[in-house]
Every structure is written in C-alpha cells, then in structure tokens.
Design a protein around this motif. Sequence first.
Motif, PDB file in Angstrom:
ATOM      1  N   VAL A 330       0.836  -1.191   0.000  1.00  0.00           N
ATOM      2  CA  VAL A 330       0.000   0.000   0.000  1.00  0.00           C
ATOM      3  C   VAL A 330       0.874   1.246   0.000  1.00  0.00           C
ATOM      4  O   VAL A 330       1.973   1.256   0.576  1.00  0.00           O
ATOM      5  N   VAL A 331       0.399   2.283  -0.688  1.00  0.00           N
ATOM      6  CA  VAL A 331       1.052   3.600  -0.690  1.00  0.00           C
ATOM      7  C   VAL A 331       0.163   4.520   0.146  1.00  0.00           C
ATOM      8  O   VAL A 331      -0.757   5.151  -0.382  1.00  0.00           O
ATOM      9  N   PRO A 332       0.378   4.625   1.439  1.00  0.00           N
ATOM     10  CA  PRO A 332      -0.585   5.319   2.306  1.00  0.00           C
ATOM     11  C   PRO A 332      -0.622   6.825   2.118  1.00  0.00           C
ATOM     12  O   PRO A 332      -1.680   7.436   2.249  1.00  0.00           O
ATOM     13  N   ALA A 333       0.513   7.447   1.816  1.00  0.00           N
ATOM     14  CA  ALA A 333       0.553   8.904   1.638  1.00  0.00           C
ATOM     15  C   ALA A 333       1.633   9.237   0.622  1.00  0.00           C
ATOM     16  O   ALA A 333       2.717   8.653   0.639  1.00  0.00           O
ATOM     17  N   TRP A 334       1.347  10.182  -0.260  1.00  0.00           N
ATOM     18  CA  TRP A 334       2.302  10.552  -1.304  1.00  0.00           C
ATOM     19  C   TRP A 334       2.251  12.041  -1.594  1.00  0.00           C
ATOM     20  O   TRP A 334       2.477  12.497  -2.717  1.00  0.00           O
ATOM     21  N   PHE A 335       1.986  12.853  -0.559  1.00  0.00           N
ATOM     22  CA  PHE A 335       1.895  14.301  -0.712  1.00  0.00           C
ATOM     23  C   PHE A 335       3.225  14.934  -1.083  1.00  0.00           C
ATOM     24  O   PHE A 335       3.270  16.025  -1.650  1.00  0.00           O
ATOM     25  N   ASP A 336       4.349  14.261  -0.741  1.00  0.00           N
ATOM     26  CA  ASP A 336       5.663  14.813  -1.028  1.00  0.00           C
ATOM     27  C   ASP A 336       6.304  14.208  -2.265  1.00  0.00           C
ATOM     28  O   ASP A 336       7.494  14.426  -2.518  1.00  0.00           O
ATOM     29  N   ASN A 337       5.535  13.449  -3.044  1.00  0.00           N
ATOM     30  CA  ASN A 337       6.065  12.888  -4.275  1.00  0.00           C
ATOM     31  C   ASN A 337       6.411  14.017  -5.249  1.00  0.00           C
ATOM     32  O   ASN A 337       5.632  14.943  -5.456  1.00  0.00           O
ATOM     33  N   LYS A 338       7.557  13.925  -5.866  1.00  0.00           N
ATOM     34  CA  LYS A 338       8.032  14.999  -6.742  1.00  0.00           C
ATOM     35  C   LYS A 338       7.094  15.217  -7.924  1.00  0.00           C
ATOM     36  O   LYS A 338       6.811  16.357  -8.313  1.00  0.00           O
ATOM     37  N   GLY A 339       6.604  14.131  -8.514  1.00  0.00           N
ATOM     38  CA  GLY A 339       5.696  14.282  -9.640  1.00  0.00           C
ATOM     39  C   GLY A 339       4.404  14.984  -9.249  1.00  0.00           C
ATOM     40  O   GLY A 339       3.891  15.828 -10.000  1.00  0.00           O
ATOM     41  N   TYR A 340       3.879  14.652  -8.076  1.00  0.00           N
ATOM     42  CA  TYR A 340       2.649  15.304  -7.602  1.00  0.00           C
ATOM     43  C   TYR A 340       2.887  16.779  -7.335  1.00  0.00           C
ATOM     44  O   TYR A 340       2.086  17.644  -7.741  1.00  0.00           O
ATOM     45  N   VAL A 341       3.990  17.106  -6.662  1.00  0.00           N
ATOM     46  CA  VAL A 341       4.304  18.507  -6.359  1.00  0.00           C
ATOM     47  C   VAL A 341       4.516  19.304  -7.640  1.00  0.00           C
ATOM     48  O   VAL A 341       4.010  20.428  -7.792  1.00  0.00           O
ATOM     49  N   ASP A 342       5.267  18.739  -8.588  1.00  0.00           N
ATOM     50  CA  ASP A 342       5.531  19.453  -9.843  1.00  0.00           C
ATOM     51  C   ASP A 342       4.249  19.669 -10.644  1.00  0.00           C
ATOM     52  O   ASP A 342       4.067  20.722 -11.274  1.00  0.00           O
ATOM     53  N   THR A 343       3.341  18.692 -10.645  1.00  0.00           N
ATOM     54  CA  THR A 343       2.091  18.846 -11.392  1.00  0.00           C
ATOM     55  C   THR A 343       1.223  19.940 -10.778  1.00  0.00           C
ATOM     56  O   THR A 343       0.654  20.774 -11.502  1.00  0.00           O
ATOM     57  N   GLN A 344       1.119  19.955  -9.468  1.00  0.00           N
ATOM     58  CA  GLN A 344       0.359  21.025  -8.817  1.00  0.00           C
ATOM     59  C   GLN A 344       0.985  22.387  -9.095  1.00  0.00           C
ATOM     60  O   GLN A 344       0.287  23.377  -9.376  1.00  0.00           O
TER      61      GLN A 344
END
Length: 594
Positions: A330-344
């Motif tokens: 399971v991937v419980p949290a991914w708020f600090d993922n680089k791809g997610y941050v860059d997309t936002q």
Amino acid sequence: KKRNLSHQVFRHRLAASERWRSAHQRITASAAGRERRAEDFPTIQRRARKCGRRGLAHGGVCAVCPPQTPVCARRSLSLCPTMPASGAPLLALGLIVGLACPAAAFLPHAVRLPTSTRTPLSTLRSRPVTPRPLSVSSSLLADIQTSLFPNKQAPLPFPPSSSITSDKDKVGILFLNLGGPESLDEVEDFLYNLFNDPDIIRLPGPLKPLQSVIARRIASSRAPNSREAYESIGGGSPIVQFTLDQGEKLEEELRRRGIKAKTYVGMRYWYPFTEEAVDQLLKDEVNRLVVIPLYPQYSISTSGSSLRLLDQLMEDHPSEWDPRKIDHTVVPAWFDNKGYVDTQAKLIGRELEEFSANPQDVKVLFSAHGVPVSYVEAGDPYKGQIEQCTKLIMDRVNRDRSTPIDHKLCFQSRVGPVKWLEPYTDDVLNELGASGLENLVVVPLSFVSEHVETLEEIDIEYREVALEAGITNFKRVPALNIDADFISCLADLTTDALTKPSLRVSEALALYQGKEKAPAKPASWFTPGVSTSSEAINGRVAMLAISALAVSRVMSSGCPAISGPSIAGKEPFCAAFSYDGWAWLFDVIQTLHI
C-alpha cells in the motif's frame, strides 16, 4: 651432523635475506635516489615471526629479517620491517574486492531490489523462491553514471531493464476513493453510508449501537440541500468517471513502461464499492497488488477509513489473502512525491501567468478539506502533511521567480457543531477582501478529481463569498484529473511500490494510527467509569464473590439433594457445578438480609 645441518639452514636463510635486500634496494633505487620512509606510501604490515629455532640468530643479526631490524633473541618475537606495496598488488587487490562486493553496494539508496512475498520460515524449505529482476529507469541510470563517472560520457556497461515483473505476475492496482452519487435519487443513501462510518461520525461508547439510526437522521435532514448542490453541477458527481479514466490512463502509461497491469476502483460510500473491486481482483487471480488511496495526504477519515475496510475484508478471508497467493503493498501517503508537487505547481503557474508583471497583486489560497480538531489531537497526521505539502508546492512555484508569490492555507467542508481545523475558507475570503485584495487563485488541495467540493462549494459558493468581499478576479486551479504529468506520477508510485519492500495494509494502519489502536490503560480497582478493563475487573470480582458464597454455604450446610449421578470425591463443591445447586444458591441469596 647436527652442527652441519644448522649451518646449512643458516646459509639458506642468509641467502634468502640477501635476495630480499637486493630486491628492496632495487625498489628504493627506482625512486630517483630519494629516500622514502614507510609512512610515505601504502604499506602492508607483516605479522611478527618467531626466530627462536636453532640457527636463526647468528652474530646478533636475524637470518630472516634485514640488517636494520633490531636484534632478535632466540625464542622471542621479531617484527619484520614495513614493506612498501607496489601498484600491481594494490590494483589486483582492488579488483578482487570490487568483484567480491555486491553490485547493489555501488547503487544509490533509491534503487532497491524488489522483495519476494513474505512467507513464514517453515515454508521456505518446501517452496523455491525465484528472485524478480531488478528494474532501473533510464533517468536513474543516467544519474548513476554521472555520479560514478563525472568526466565520462560512455554508456553504462549494462542496458536498462524494461520490466520489473515476471511473466507469472498478474499485477493489479487498486484505487481507493470516496465515491459519490451519480443521480439525485442516490444522494440520501450515499449520505447515509457516509455518516454511518465510525471514522466520520464518532459517537461515545453508549451511543455506538445507535450509529445507523443517527446516520439515517442526518442523511434525511441534509439530503435536500445536497440534492440542490448535485443538481447545480449536472445532477451527479463526476468522481467515479474521473477515477475510471485515471485507471485507464495509468494502464496505458504502465504498458509503455513494459508493465502489464489492471486497475480496480473501490469506492468507500457508493458504487463501485470496495467489496466489489476486491471480489473482482481475487476472481482475476491477481498475485501482486498495489493499493493506492487517491488521497495524497493521510487522514483517519479518508485513507484510514478505506484501508480499515480493506483490512477487515482481508481478516474475514485469510485464505484468499494468503501472502503466498497474493503479495500486496500500500502507498498510504504521497503528498511529497516529486511528480505530484511538480504537477500542482505547473497548474498553479498557468493561472499566475497573467500576473507575471505584478506578482504582488495576487495571492494563492490553498483550500483543503477540513477534519475535526479532535482527530488531529488523537494523532491524525493530516494537518501536518497538508502544511508540508503546501510549502513544497509553493517552493516549487517560486523557485524561478524574482518576486515570490504570497499564499495562505485554509480548510473547507466543515459539518456539525464540533470544532474543525481553522482558518475556515469563507472567513479567510472575507478577511482578504477586507484587506483590499482583488486577485485570488484558489487551489483545491487534497482533491485529485473534480467533484461536488470543487465544482459547487468552491466554484459557486466561495466565488459568491469572494465577490461580495470585494475580490473581483477569482480564479480556481483545476483538479489533477487525467493530466499527463499526474498519470506519470501515479505510474511512478506504482513502479516504486513494486520495487520497494511491501507495506501491508495492517502495517500502514499501525504506522499512521498506532496511537489510536493502542490498548487502553488498565483500570484501577477504585477508578469509576465504564471501560473494557473496568468491566472485566468488575465481572471477575463478582464471580469470585458468588463462588466464595457458594462454597461457604455448602461447607456449612452441606450439599442439597441433587438428581443424577453423584460426583465422587467432590461432594463439598457439587452445588456450585449443577443446576440444582445454583437454584438452591439463588434461593439462599434471596433470603439474605444485607
């Protein structure tokens, strides 16, 4: 004869010593006459040798060691001089050590070998384990090459692997999300499922049996307003369709990366339910499963609720979730993922383009879904992860700007009379309008798909609040939906989960909700209140008192008449273990005057 033999040994030793000295002189002479000491170059220390045997010491000079070695007496230890190591032996030693070390020792920490399914030790002998191949992306290979060979442009000695799964693996990705009604007739039942969740509406212990009754009451009272909200955005929530589209795009992206996988969508409160998705993936015989809650930040009421339900399904069917049959992570949290941050940051940057000349005239407002303060006080990491996520995104937005953009974080969607995380979004909008701000960019943080909280609450309700407060230019950043960079982020999360050690659902719950699941402290004998521990103590005390009373009455008055076979040897206690005895005891208790 002994003397001649000793002299022969001495001559051989002396000749060996002379050969050693001549070789040493040649090495020393090759240094252009410059005198070198042992500490000026790498050395090899030799262990002390015993020179105590007959004939090894003659005239105060060791027959083995060079003349500069201190005199060694018989039956004593002598240290041979420190010998300089030439380049060839060192090179050979380096090659041996380099080949003997595992290749993983030279890779960065981000590269991890995939672990096999966790299996009890007793089954390892009976089942062969086939290791999965190591997969490294092309960009990571380039980083490794740059770090190891900064001045070399030659290609790496091994080609990148395009597959992290074997032919026998059936990979599944399970998306967990909130869900939503797709028609107005489904609104009240959806709300009932929502408020019937103990992670959403937490009732005290005595009221927990009334959870469904209270949930139905709340759902029926809120249904009219909720129907109006869903009607204003088209008559239903688009979250299910967006989640299905995200799954299809993810399958395509993984296929381009050489991974064949199938996505499953499990909604918490409406169709398709999590139970349906689980039944389908088990029917498809998936043996490697990646669980991704579509909530970047972990909360007890979102990711925690979905994972708790999934954990319960696994406990109810342990044979189907045997780790030897299906390996899940399971991937419980991914708020600090680089791809997610860059997309936002990319989506925010698009809305800020018109303010490039006057960045001081605009403000970015992050509006995240709120949770009750009691959740955070109980150990919910949501607030901290939201704040950290906001900082990461704004650091990325302002990285290439001479004048940084100002921002603020607030929370929306509060329900009920309890205190929720502050500041509230509507209060912040009024404050910003009162300060004279006219340009505002709102970011729906913690939402990866458009649904009623973004399309109705932000776009309609909060827009009206902002306009009334004096904010004339109200802009809203779209949700991630099926943005290509976001789909690539989901693919990165999947591949990382397949290569890293597995994190089970139960382990994720214990990791993020450990404080909540910790056992209660033992109750004191004199502490009032209702708890599991106190009730257990009270029950034991009562049983001991009744048993003591039964035994004392039997010992003083004897056993009553008992029908049936007698219990030889246990007559004094027979009354306490028979129906007639208990009936007699209750009659005695009724006659007592306390």
